[in-house]
Motif scaffolding. Structure first.
Motif, PDB file in Angstrom:
ATOM      1  N   SER A 175      14.997  46.467  46.616  1.00 21.35           N
ATOM      2  CA  SER A 175      14.016  46.479  47.696  1.00 21.35           C
ATOM      3  C   SER A 175      14.114  47.835  48.394  1.00 21.35           C
ATOM      4  N   VAL A 176      13.039  48.260  49.018  1.00 20.84           N
ATOM      5  CA  VAL A 176      13.004  49.573  49.667  1.00 20.84           C
ATOM      6  C   VAL A 176      12.686  49.392  51.137  1.00 20.84           C
ATOM      7  N   GLU A 177      13.456  50.036  51.984  1.00 22.92           N
ATOM      8  CA  GLU A 177      13.258  49.985  53.433  1.00 22.92           C
ATOM      9  C   GLU A 177      13.040  51.405  53.956  1.00 22.92           C
ATOM     10  N   ILE A 178      11.948  51.621  54.658  1.00 22.11           N
ATOM     11  CA  ILE A 178      11.668  52.929  55.252  1.00 22.11           C
ATOM     12  C   ILE A 178      12.355  53.001  56.613  1.00 22.11           C
ATOM     13  N   GLU A 179      13.299  53.897  56.728  1.00 19.53           N
ATOM     14  CA  GLU A 179      14.031  54.037  57.994  1.00 19.53           C
ATOM     15  C   GLU A 179      13.406  55.075  58.915  1.00 19.53           C
ATOM     16  N   ARG A 180      12.702  56.030  58.347  1.00 18.56           N
ATOM     17  CA  ARG A 180      12.078  57.080  59.156  1.00 18.56           C
ATOM     18  C   ARG A 180      10.761  57.486  58.520  1.00 18.56           C
ATOM     19  N   PHE A 181       9.706  57.532  59.309  1.00 22.06           N
ATOM     20  CA  PHE A 181       8.384  57.942  58.825  1.00 22.06           C
ATOM     21  C   PHE A 181       7.727  58.744  59.943  1.00 22.06           C
ATOM     22  N   GLU A 182       7.708  60.069  59.765  1.00 21.17           N
ATOM     23  CA  GLU A 182       7.176  60.950  60.807  1.00 21.17           C
ATOM     24  C   GLU A 182       6.123  61.889  60.231  1.00 21.17           C
ATOM     25  N   GLU A 183       5.112  62.174  61.032  1.00 16.61           N
ATOM     26  CA  GLU A 183       4.097  63.161  60.663  1.00 16.61           C
ATOM     27  C   GLU A 183       4.282  64.393  61.539  1.00 16.61           C
ATOM     28  N   LEU A 184       4.550  65.527  60.913  1.00 18.49           N
ATOM     29  CA  LEU A 184       4.802  66.772  61.628  1.00 18.49           C
ATOM     30  C   LEU A 184       3.939  67.888  61.056  1.00 18.49           C
ATOM     31  N   SER A 185       2.856  68.222  61.744  1.00 17.38           N
ATOM     32  CA  SER A 185       1.994  69.348  61.345  1.00 17.38           C
ATOM     33  C   SER A 185       1.581  69.281  59.879  1.00 17.38           C
ATOM     34  N   GLY A 186       1.008  68.154  59.493  1.00 11.20           N
ATOM     35  CA  GLY A 186       0.514  68.019  58.124  1.00 11.20           C
ATOM     36  C   GLY A 186       1.583  67.702  57.103  1.00 11.20           C
ATOM     37  N   LEU A 187       2.806  67.454  57.548  1.00 12.42           N
ATOM     38  CA  LEU A 187       3.912  67.087  56.660  1.00 12.42           C
ATOM     39  C   LEU A 187       4.412  65.695  57.026  1.00 12.42           C
ATOM     40  N   TYR A 188       4.561  64.818  56.029  1.00 12.89           N
ATOM     41  CA  TYR A 188       5.169  63.517  56.243  1.00 12.89           C
ATOM     42  C   TYR A 188       6.650  63.620  55.886  1.00 12.89           C
ATOM     43  N   ARG A 189       7.505  63.290  56.836  1.00 10.28           N
ATOM     44  CA  ARG A 189       8.951  63.280  56.591  1.00 10.28           C
ATOM     45  C   ARG A 189       9.387  61.815  56.504  1.00 10.28           C
ATOM     46  N   ILE A 190       9.855  61.436  55.318  1.00 11.61           N
ATOM     47  CA  ILE A 190      10.146  60.033  55.040  1.00 11.61           C
ATOM     48  C   ILE A 190      11.587  59.889  54.564  1.00 11.61           C
ATOM     49  N   HIS A 191      12.331  59.005  55.222  1.00  7.72           N
ATOM     50  CA  HIS A 191      13.684  58.657  54.812  1.00  7.72           C
ATOM     51  C   HIS A 191      13.674  57.175  54.429  1.00  7.72           C
ATOM     52  N   ALA A 192      14.199  56.871  53.246  1.00  9.72           N
ATOM     53  CA  ALA A 192      14.161  55.492  52.765  1.00  9.72           C
ATOM     54  C   ALA A 192      15.501  55.070  52.180  1.00  9.72           C
ATOM     55  N   VAL A 193      15.818  53.784  52.340  1.00  9.09           N
ATOM     56  CA  VAL A 193      17.000  53.191  51.730  1.00  9.09           C
ATOM     57  C   VAL A 193      16.560  52.255  50.615  1.00  9.09           C
ATOM     58  N   ILE A 194      17.162  52.422  49.460  1.00  5.83           N
ATOM     59  CA  ILE A 194      16.947  51.509  48.336  1.00  5.83           C
ATOM     60  C   ILE A 194      18.098  50.513  48.331  1.00  5.83           C
ATOM     61  N   TRP A 195      17.781  49.248  48.533  1.00  4.66           N
ATOM     62  CA  TRP A 195      18.806  48.206  48.571  1.00  4.66           C
ATOM     63  C   TRP A 195      18.957  47.564  47.197  1.00  4.66           C
ATOM     64  N   VAL A 196      20.194  47.449  46.735  1.00  2.90           N
ATOM     65  CA  VAL A 196      20.506  46.742  45.493  1.00  2.90           C
ATOM     66  C   VAL A 196      21.576  45.696  45.801  1.00  2.90           C
ATOM     67  N   GLU A 197      21.889  44.869  44.798  1.00  2.18           N
ATOM     68  CA  GLU A 197      22.803  43.756  45.041  1.00  2.18           C
ATOM     69  C   GLU A 197      24.221  43.991  44.523  1.00  2.18           C
ATOM     70  N   LYS A 198      24.406  44.995  43.653  1.00  2.26           N
ATOM     71  CA  LYS A 198      25.713  45.229  43.051  1.00  2.26           C
ATOM     72  C   LYS A 198      26.009  46.720  42.995  1.00  2.26           C
ATOM     73  N   ALA A 199      27.312  47.049  43.017  1.00  6.22           N
ATOM     74  CA  ALA A 199      27.722  48.448  42.952  1.00  6.22           C
ATOM     75  C   ALA A 199      27.284  49.094  41.639  1.00  6.22           C
ATOM     76  N   GLY A 200      27.296  48.321  40.567  1.00  6.36           N
ATOM     77  CA  GLY A 200      26.871  48.857  39.270  1.00  6.36           C
ATOM     78  C   GLY A 200      25.404  49.253  39.269  1.00  6.36           C
ATOM     79  N   GLN A 201      24.586  48.492  39.990  1.00  7.73           N
ATOM     80  CA  GLN A 201      23.166  48.829  40.090  1.00  7.73           C
ATOM     81  C   GLN A 201      22.973  50.115  40.870  1.00  7.73           C
ATOM     82  N   LYS A 202      23.807  50.329  41.874  1.00  9.86           N
ATOM     83  CA  LYS A 202      23.750  51.577  42.632  1.00  9.86           C
ATOM     84  C   LYS A 202      24.049  52.758  41.725  1.00  9.86           C
ATOM     85  N   GLY A 203      25.053  52.602  40.857  1.00  7.93           N
ATOM     86  CA  GLY A 203      25.395  53.669  39.923  1.00  7.93           C
ATOM     87  C   GLY A 203      24.263  53.993  38.974  1.00  7.93           C
TER      88      GLY A 203
END
Length: 299
Positions: free
Chosen positions: A215-243
């Motif tokens: 699943s994906v969660e957007i933690e930061r979504f900002e518009e700055l002078s025609g630029l979108y600055r986006i920070h997102a967390v990808i959530w997984v269920e296991k450490a192996g999936q993160k790898g």
């Protein structure tokens, strides 16, 4: 009844997983609103696609595929979301695969019969049929299953017969003034689509390794002078999936970020700075509270 003979209303696109509902929505709208992949259950939310036409406005509702599994909270959420849409719209577009009917199609039809919402049957992927003479008996058999307004053979991929389908949908909707401004395309915020475009890249790349554990969660979504600055967390269920997602020296995650950023820049029509992190939350798809926090609790 309005003097202008304008038609407007909600038309839900329903069916089992992987019959091409989101592809059909995108084709009818003329732009990519819903993410797509060959993996079942790619669609997790209802999405409104607003199509303003000369004779009115069709508000398409894309829904998750109705399926038989209910073994975790995510599966129950998907079915609940789709079932809610059945009763809350003016018209149903029931999508099935050409020459393919199974128990999940039967389950969808049973639910349709319970709500008694007028229904058009869209028989998709007719472009794949080499022996066209097989189609007519199949359509005849389908017509005996339910009183559909009409059965329309279509190809969401090629666009075949979609003009006919759209005209039928519009004239079947109630006479009413348009609900939304002519230039509005959806009810979802940009933040929602940013998360979906990241998830689309992951789903397409890791369909076997990470079927439903992302699943994906957007933690930061900002518009700055025609630029979108986006920070997102990808959530997984296991450490192996993160790898798997991060890959050697972070290359896999960089590639996901690059492709998602390109998709966002085209969708938002501006430059995008995207940063991704991968975090582990064990069994989030089976945790009702976690689903609510990640945006899956509205249905």
């Amino acid at each position: 009844m309005t003097e202008s003979n304008n038609h407007c209303g909600y038309a839900a696109i329903v069916g089992r997983p992987n019959v091409g509902k989101s592809t059909l929505l995108n084709r009818l709208l003329g732009f990519r609103l819903a993410i797509t992949s060959h993996k079942a259950q790619t669609t997790r939310h209802t999405i409104l696609g607003i199509n303003t036409l000369a004779g009115g406005q069709v508000i398409y509702v894309d829904t998750p595929g109705i399926h038989q599994r209910s073994d975790n909270a995510m599966n129950r959420y998907l079915n609940r979301t789709a079932k809610t849409a059945l009763a809350d719209v003016d018209l149903l577009i029931f999508v099935v695969d050409a020459l393919s009917w199974n128990s999940e199609d039967e389950k969808v039809l049973t639910l349709i019969k319970q709500v008694e919402t007028p229904t058009i049957l869209a028989v998709n992927k007719v472009d794949r049929i080499k022996q066209k003479e097989r189609l007519l008996p199949y359509l005849s058999e389908l017509s005996s299953r339910h009183h559909f307004i009409e059965i329309v053979p279509v190809s969401a991929k090629s666009g075949r017969n979609l003009d006919t389908l759209q005209e039928l949908v519009l004239r079947t909707l109630p006479e009413a003034e348009n609900f939304y401004p002519d230039d509005q395309l959806t009810d979802r915020p940009e933040k929602f689509f940013a998360a979906e475009m990241i998830r689309e890249q992951i789903t397409r790349r890791y369909a076997k390794e990470l079927p439903y554990a992302v699943s994906v969660e957007i933690e930061r979504f900002e518009e700055l002078s025609g630029l979108y600055r986006i920070h997102a967390v990808i959530w997984v269920e296991k450490a192996g999936q993160k790898g798997i997602l991060i890959g050697k020296d972070g290359q896999a995650l960089k590639e996901v970020a690059t492709q998602a950023r390109k998709a966002m820049q085209q969708f938002f029509d501006c430059k995008v700075h995207l940063e991704l992190w991968v975090k582990v939350k064990k069994s989030w798809s089976s945790d009702e509270a976690a689903l609510v926090r990640l945006g899956y609790g509205e249905s």
